[in-house]
Design an enzyme around this catalytic site. Structure first.
Site, mmCIF file in Angstrom:
data_model
loop_
_atom_site.group_PDB
_atom_site.id
_atom_site.type_symbol
_atom_site.label_atom_id
_atom_site.label_comp_id
_atom_site.label_asym_id
_atom_site.label_seq_id
_atom_site.Cartn_x
_atom_site.Cartn_y
_atom_site.Cartn_z
ATOM 1 N N LYS A 1 3.516 -22.656 -25.320
ATOM 2 C CA LYS A 1 3.109 -21.520 -24.427
ATOM 3 C C LYS A 1 1.719 -21.470 -24.680
ATOM 4 O O LYS A 1 1.075 -22.235 -25.410
ATOM 5 C CB LYS A 1 3.691 -20.276 -24.854
ATOM 6 C CG LYS A 1 3.609 -19.898 -26.726
ATOM 7 C CD LYS A 1 3.867 -18.382 -26.836
ATOM 8 C CE LYS A 1 3.283 -18.264 -28.157
ATOM 9 N NZ LYS A 1 2.618 -16.713 -28.087
ATOM 10 N N LYS B 1 -0.067 -19.169 -43.750
ATOM 11 C CA LYS B 1 -1.453 -18.909 -44.032
ATOM 12 C C LYS B 1 -1.518 -19.598 -45.566
ATOM 13 O O LYS B 1 -2.541 -20.576 -45.455
ATOM 14 C CB LYS B 1 -1.856 -17.721 -44.250
ATOM 15 C CG LYS B 1 -2.084 -17.035 -42.773
ATOM 16 C CD LYS B 1 -3.244 -17.419 -42.270
ATOM 17 C CE LYS B 1 -3.038 -17.329 -40.582
ATOM 18 N NZ LYS B 1 -2.794 -16.235 -39.777
ATOM 19 N N LYS C 1 -4.329 -18.806 -27.473
ATOM 20 C CA LYS C 1 -5.694 -18.606 -27.642
ATOM 21 C C LYS C 1 -6.524 -19.894 -28.065
ATOM 22 O O LYS C 1 -7.624 -19.914 -27.517
ATOM 23 C CB LYS C 1 -5.992 -17.457 -28.412
ATOM 24 C CG LYS C 1 -5.790 -15.992 -27.773
ATOM 25 C CD LYS C 1 -6.256 -15.129 -28.668
ATOM 26 C CE LYS C 1 -5.834 -13.546 -28.423
ATOM 27 N NZ LYS C 1 -4.952 -13.132 -29.485
HETATM 28 P P1 ADP Z 1 -2.000 -16.130 -28.976
HETATM 29 O O1 ADP Z 1 -0.629 -16.622 -29.196
HETATM 30 O O2 ADP Z 1 -2.753 -16.728 -27.828
HETATM 31 O O3 ADP Z 1 -3.065 -16.009 -30.274
HETATM 32 P P2 ADP Z 1 -1.351 -13.594 -29.794
HETATM 33 O O4 ADP Z 1 -0.329 -13.927 -30.602
HETATM 34 O O5 ADP Z 1 -2.438 -12.816 -30.232
HETATM 35 O O6 ADP Z 1 -1.906 -14.442 -28.841
HETATM 36 O O7 ADP Z 1 -0.576 -12.410 -28.748
HETATM 37 C C1 ADP Z 1 -0.934 -11.298 -28.132
HETATM 38 C C2 ADP Z 1 0.037 -10.716 -27.224
HETATM 39 O O8 ADP Z 1 0.171 -11.676 -25.998
HETATM 40 C C3 ADP Z 1 1.395 -10.728 -27.889
HETATM 41 O O9 ADP Z 1 2.182 -9.631 -27.351
HETATM 42 C C4 ADP Z 1 2.080 -12.013 -27.157
HETATM 43 O O10 ADP Z 1 3.409 -12.010 -26.985
HETATM 44 C C5 ADP Z 1 1.728 -12.284 -25.928
HETATM 45 N N1 ADP Z 1 1.596 -13.739 -25.467
HETATM 46 C C6 ADP Z 1 0.863 -14.661 -26.194
HETATM 47 N N2 ADP Z 1 0.744 -15.903 -25.405
HETATM 48 C C7 ADP Z 1 1.750 -15.695 -24.540
HETATM 49 C C8 ADP Z 1 2.298 -16.550 -23.595
HETATM 50 N N3 ADP Z 1 1.951 -17.784 -23.536
HETATM 51 N N4 ADP Z 1 3.056 -15.762 -22.676
HETATM 52 C C9 ADP Z 1 3.687 -14.535 -22.627
HETATM 53 N N5 ADP Z 1 2.970 -13.831 -23.581
HETATM 54 C C10 ADP Z 1 2.142 -14.240 -24.549
#
Ligand code: ADP
Ligand code: TRP
Length: 334
Positions: free
Chosen positions: A195, A113, A198
């Site tokens: 992956k 950050k 969001k």
């Molecule tokens: P993002 O990466 O979309 O910001 P977060 O980091 O807030 O999502 O993750 C929230 C939850 O969703 C975590 O437990 C994370 O491991 C899971 N998660 C996020 N993206 C994926 C993905 N593409 N495949 C599987 N699990 C995921």
């Protein structure tokens, strides 16, 4: 015997997507019977970047609605908003006395950050892991379902808990990362680059709020190639991802049908047509996502019910938090 306490927090940023559902939410839903579950929206944590108040509130409502739409039962779990539980802030204050500047500065997420937003390195950002530890320890949770990127924060929570116990006597069990009984699936972005997530790559991420047309469009332009040129060819990761998605939303017959076509294809005789596969996948995906989207939208439109769910969650969370805080105050202040 008392059930073990499971806890996890979700930051109110962005829309939930298929990766969140299959990598996290579905697991939470499975845990709600066997464990004493606390799931909350981490709105204090998102204040480090000073979000707009109205937008933040909407995002909090959306996360709650989406969680319920995904199958979390607010009667079975405590589903609450972090800022409704002031006990967490008090525990955060005590834990801050046990957290050292050096270790906080060394945290990977903090260093990231600082690089990304060098003009907004506030104390809340530095002590983010302390607040997260307070979230967990306030319910004396032992199992914390989180992704790999949160492991360092959990290790810090254990360190703070151990320091507290060492100085003031045993109050906290040591929390561990937890993935549930099932293997966690990872959903790739539809273009095969990293992956689904969001905020990045929105046209290649399937959101639980996407319309049917949007789902069709995104899936139809998912990355594919010329097709396999030998029988039983190994699958490139973007093709494997399409089969992974089918495995999650399509029938066994459909999967076998396309898998067979894939494996029987060879140079000059490519039987599998990715266009057909994607059309079928899109329809199956719509059948899966549409009811969740509609349930979440209905709940978001029903502010009275949402508020009732949130108030009910806060009540459960505060009851548990007050017990822990009583022990903490007595241990520290006498
Ligand atoms: P993002 O990466 O979309 O910001 P977060 O980091 O807030 O999502 O993750 C929230 C939850 O969703 C975590 O437990 C994370 O491991 C899971 N998660 C996020 N993206 C994926 C993905 N593409 N495949 C599987 N699990 C995921
Ligand atoms: N830091 C977590 C994330 O970025 C969210 C979170 C806040 C959390 N408090 C928590 C997760 C407590 C688990 C337990 O995703």
């Amino acid at each position: 015997m008392a059930k073990e306490v499971v806890l996890s927090g979700i930051r109110p940023t962005g829309f939930l997507h298929l990766g969140n559902y299959f990598g996290a939410m579905r697991n939470y839903v499975r845990m709600q019977e066997a464990y004493d579950c606390y799931f909350f929206v981490a709105n204090w944590h998102s204040l480090t970047t000073h979000p707009d108040t109205k937008e933040l509130q909407q995002a909090v409502y959306r996360v709650v609605a989406e969680n319920v739409a995904c199958g979390l039962d607010p009667e079975k779990v405590a589903l609450y908003v972090q800022s409704d539980v002031p006990e967490i802030a008090e525990l955060y204050l005590y834990l801050n006395m046990l957290a050292y500047k050096g270790e906080l500065e060394k945290t990977t997420t903090f260093k990231d950050k600082v690089r990304l937003q060098p003009n907004n390195v506030n104390a809340g950002l530095l002590t983010y892991p302390v607040l997260q530890a307070a979230d967990i320890l306030i319910h004396r949770a032992v199992k914390v379902p989180v992704g790999k990127d949160q492991e360092q924060h959990l290790e810090m929570a254990r360190n703070f808990a151990e320091r507290f116990n060492h100085r003031y006597g045993d109050v906290f069990p040591l929390p561990q990362a937890f993935s549930g009984q099932q293997e966690l699936v990872k959903i790739l972005s539809l273009d095969g680059n990293g992956k689904m997530s969001k905020s990045e790559n929105q046209l290649n991420t399937l959101y639980l709020a996407d319309t049917d047309d949007m789902i069709r469009k995104k899936i139809m332009k998912a990355k594919t190639d010329q097709g396999p040129d030998i029988k039983n060819a190994p699958q490139p990761d973007y093709i494997q991802n399409l089969f992974t998605l089918m495995g999650l939303v399509s029938t066994e017959d459909t999967i076998q049908h396309f898998m067979h076509q894939y494996n029987e294809s060879e140079a000059g005789n490519c039987i599998i047509r990715y266009g057909d596969l994607k059309k079928q996948l899109a329809e199956d995906m719509i059948r899966f996502i549409a009811p969740i989207r509609e349930k979440a939208a209905a709940l978001q439109a029903d502010e009275a019910t949402l508020k009732r769910i949130i108030a009910n969650g806060a009540e459960k969370a505060r009851a548990s938090a007050a017990v822990t805080l009583g022990l903490v105050r007595k241990a520290i202040l006498g």
